[in-house]
Design a protein around this motif. Sequence first.
Motif, PDB file in Angstrom:
ATOM      1  N   ASP A   1       7.583   6.549   1.466  1.00 50.73           N
ATOM      2  CA  ASP A   1       7.224   5.247   0.901  1.00 50.73           C
ATOM      3  C   ASP A   1       5.813   4.820   1.303  1.00 50.73           C
ATOM      4  OD1 ASP A   1       9.754   4.789  -0.373  1.00 50.73           O
ATOM      5  OD2 ASP A   1      10.587   4.389   1.616  1.00 50.73           O
ATOM      6  N   ILE A   2       5.490   5.030   2.555  1.00 47.59           N
ATOM      7  CA  ILE A   2       4.152   4.711   3.065  1.00 47.59           C
ATOM      8  C   ILE A   2       3.723   5.835   4.010  1.00 47.59           C
ATOM      9  CG2 ILE A   2       2.719   3.114   4.398  1.00 47.59           C
ATOM     10  CD1 ILE A   2       4.501   0.855   3.606  1.00 47.59           C
ATOM     11  N   ALA A   3       2.600   6.470   3.704  1.00 49.06           N
ATOM     12  CA  ALA A   3       2.049   7.500   4.586  1.00 49.06           C
ATOM     13  C   ALA A   3       1.174   6.837   5.640  1.00 49.06           C
ATOM     14  CB  ALA A   3       1.243   8.500   3.778  1.00 49.06           C
TER      15      ALA A   3
ATOM     16  N   PRO B   1       0.824  -1.220   0.000  1.00 48.51           N
ATOM     17  CA  PRO B   1       0.000   0.000   0.000  1.00 48.51           C
ATOM     18  C   PRO B   1       0.854   1.264   0.000  1.00 48.51           C
ATOM     19  CG  PRO B   1      -0.762  -1.570   1.643  1.00 48.51           C
ATOM     20  CD  PRO B   1       0.562  -2.068   1.166  1.00 48.51           C
ATOM     21  N   ARG B   2       0.286   2.323  -0.532  1.00 41.99           N
ATOM     22  CA  ARG B   2       0.956   3.628  -0.520  1.00 41.99           C
ATOM     23  C   ARG B   2       0.671   4.384   0.770  1.00 41.99           C
ATOM     24  NH1 ARG B   2       3.390   7.146   0.411  1.00 41.99           N
ATOM     25  NH2 ARG B   2       4.199   8.884  -0.831  1.00 41.99           N
ATOM     26  N   ALA B   3      -0.425   4.016   1.449  1.00 45.25           N
ATOM     27  CA  ALA B   3      -0.790   4.677   2.704  1.00 45.25           C
ATOM     28  C   ALA B   3      -1.538   3.684   3.575  1.00 45.25           C
ATOM     29  CB  ALA B   3      -1.645   5.910   2.435  1.00 45.25           C
TER      30      ALA B   3
ATOM     31  N   ARG C   1       0.382  16.196  11.607  1.00 49.00           N
ATOM     32  CA  ARG C   1       1.828  16.234  11.833  1.00 49.00           C
ATOM     33  C   ARG C   1       2.523  15.780  10.543  1.00 49.00           C
ATOM     34  NH1 ARG C   1       0.247  13.725  17.078  1.00 49.00           N
ATOM     35  NH2 ARG C   1       0.027  15.423  18.604  1.00 49.00           N
ATOM     36  N   ARG C   2       3.541  14.951  10.619  1.00 51.50           N
ATOM     37  CA  ARG C   2       4.337  14.656   9.423  1.00 51.50           C
ATOM     38  C   ARG C   2       4.071  13.286   8.799  1.00 51.50           C
ATOM     39  NH1 ARG C   2       8.657  17.959   8.191  1.00 51.50           N
ATOM     40  NH2 ARG C   2       9.047  19.650   9.676  1.00 51.50           N
ATOM     41  N   SER C   3       3.517  12.334   9.538  1.00 54.80           N
ATOM     42  CA  SER C   3       3.440  10.957   9.035  1.00 54.80           C
ATOM     43  C   SER C   3       2.538  10.801   7.817  1.00 54.80           C
ATOM     44  CB  SER C   3       2.973  10.016  10.142  1.00 54.80           C
ATOM     45  OG  SER C   3       1.630  10.283  10.512  1.00 54.80           O
TER      46      SER C   3
END
Length: 337
Positions: free
Chosen positions: A272-274, A244-246, A329-331
Motif C-alpha cells: 500500500d505504501i512503500a 501517497p504511494r511511497a 531490503r523489503r520496505s
Amino acid sequence: MTVKTGPARVTRKDVARYAGVSTAVVSYVINAGPKKVAPATEAKVLDAIQVLGYRPNAAARALKLGSTEMLGLVIPDNTNPFFAELSHAIEDAANDRGYALLLTNSNGSTAKERKHVRNLLSRQVDGLLLTSVEDEPYLDDVVTTGIPAVLLNHYRPSKLLPTVGVDLTAGARAAVEHLIWHNYENIALVEGMNTANTPDEREAGWAQALAAARLREGQIFTAPFSMEGGYRAGRRLADARDRPRAVFVSSDAQAVGVLRALHEAGLQVPQDIALVSFDASFQSAFTWPALTAMHQPTGQMAEAAVSALLDRESAKARNMVFPTDLVIRRSCGCRPE
C-alpha cells in the motif's frame, strides 16, 4: 587522643613487590603496553592486583601526564539507534587509542547541550565531540579553552572547528530515486526538524529527485527525530486524503514509528505504501518489513572524528564528508535474497 585512619592505600610498588616484578612491568600490564609482558608474568601481576585490591589513581596519573586520557561526547539521544551505533563506534575508536569516553545526552535541548559542553570542558577532557541539535551551535566556550573539538554528524563546514558528516542531499536524492525506479509517483517526505524548526538537506535531496523525474512534490509530514514523532507522522500519512504511494523518511527512528502507525491503520508496506529511510542502523534490519535505507558509515565517521581530535595532520581536513550507500531490503518493494 587517638586518630583513626583508614587502611593504607595500596600502591604500584606494593603490587610489584607482591608479584616479584618491577613497577615498570606493573605499569605495562595496567596500560596494556607500551612493552609486551609474558603471559605468566601478566597473570602474576593481575593476581597481585586482585589480592591487594589495587586501584590506579587516575587523578595522579592525569597530573603526571598532563592528560586525562578521556574524550567527551555530547549527542542528542542515545536511545536513537543511529546515535547509539555512532556512540559505540566512537567509544571503540577512542579505546583503540587508549582513551576512555564520557558520554552525555542533550535530549534535544540546546540548554542541556551547552551545559554538558561546559561540564566536559571543565573536566579537562583531551577532546570534545559534539553532535549538536543546532545547525550553528554556540562554540565560544570550546574555542576559549583551546581543547580540540569536532562537530560530528555535521554536514556543513564550520569556520571554527573540523566537521564530520555525510552528504545528506546526495543520500536523500539516491533514496528517492530508488522509489522512482519502482515507478512510484506520489512520494511523500517524513522530515525531522532541528531546534530552530528549519529543514535540513534531506528535503533538498528529496525535491531534487522529484524535479529531475518531472514529478510533482508530494506531501511533507514534519516530526521530531524519534519513534514517537514518526508514529504521529505515520498516522497523518495513513489518514491523508490523497494518500501517497511511497514515502522517504528522514531517519530509522522515525521509520519505526511510521511502520507501526501504518500497520495499525491496516495498511501494508510496501503493497500500500512503500518506504525508504535514512541511517540503515542495526535496528532497521529487524523491523517488519525490514527497512530499505541509506547507510551512514558510522565506523568511518568515528575514526575520522577521533583522528581529527588526536592527530594534528588529520585535523587539517576541516570538512570531512562521507558518502552514503543504499541498503536494499523489503520496505521499498524489492525482494532481496
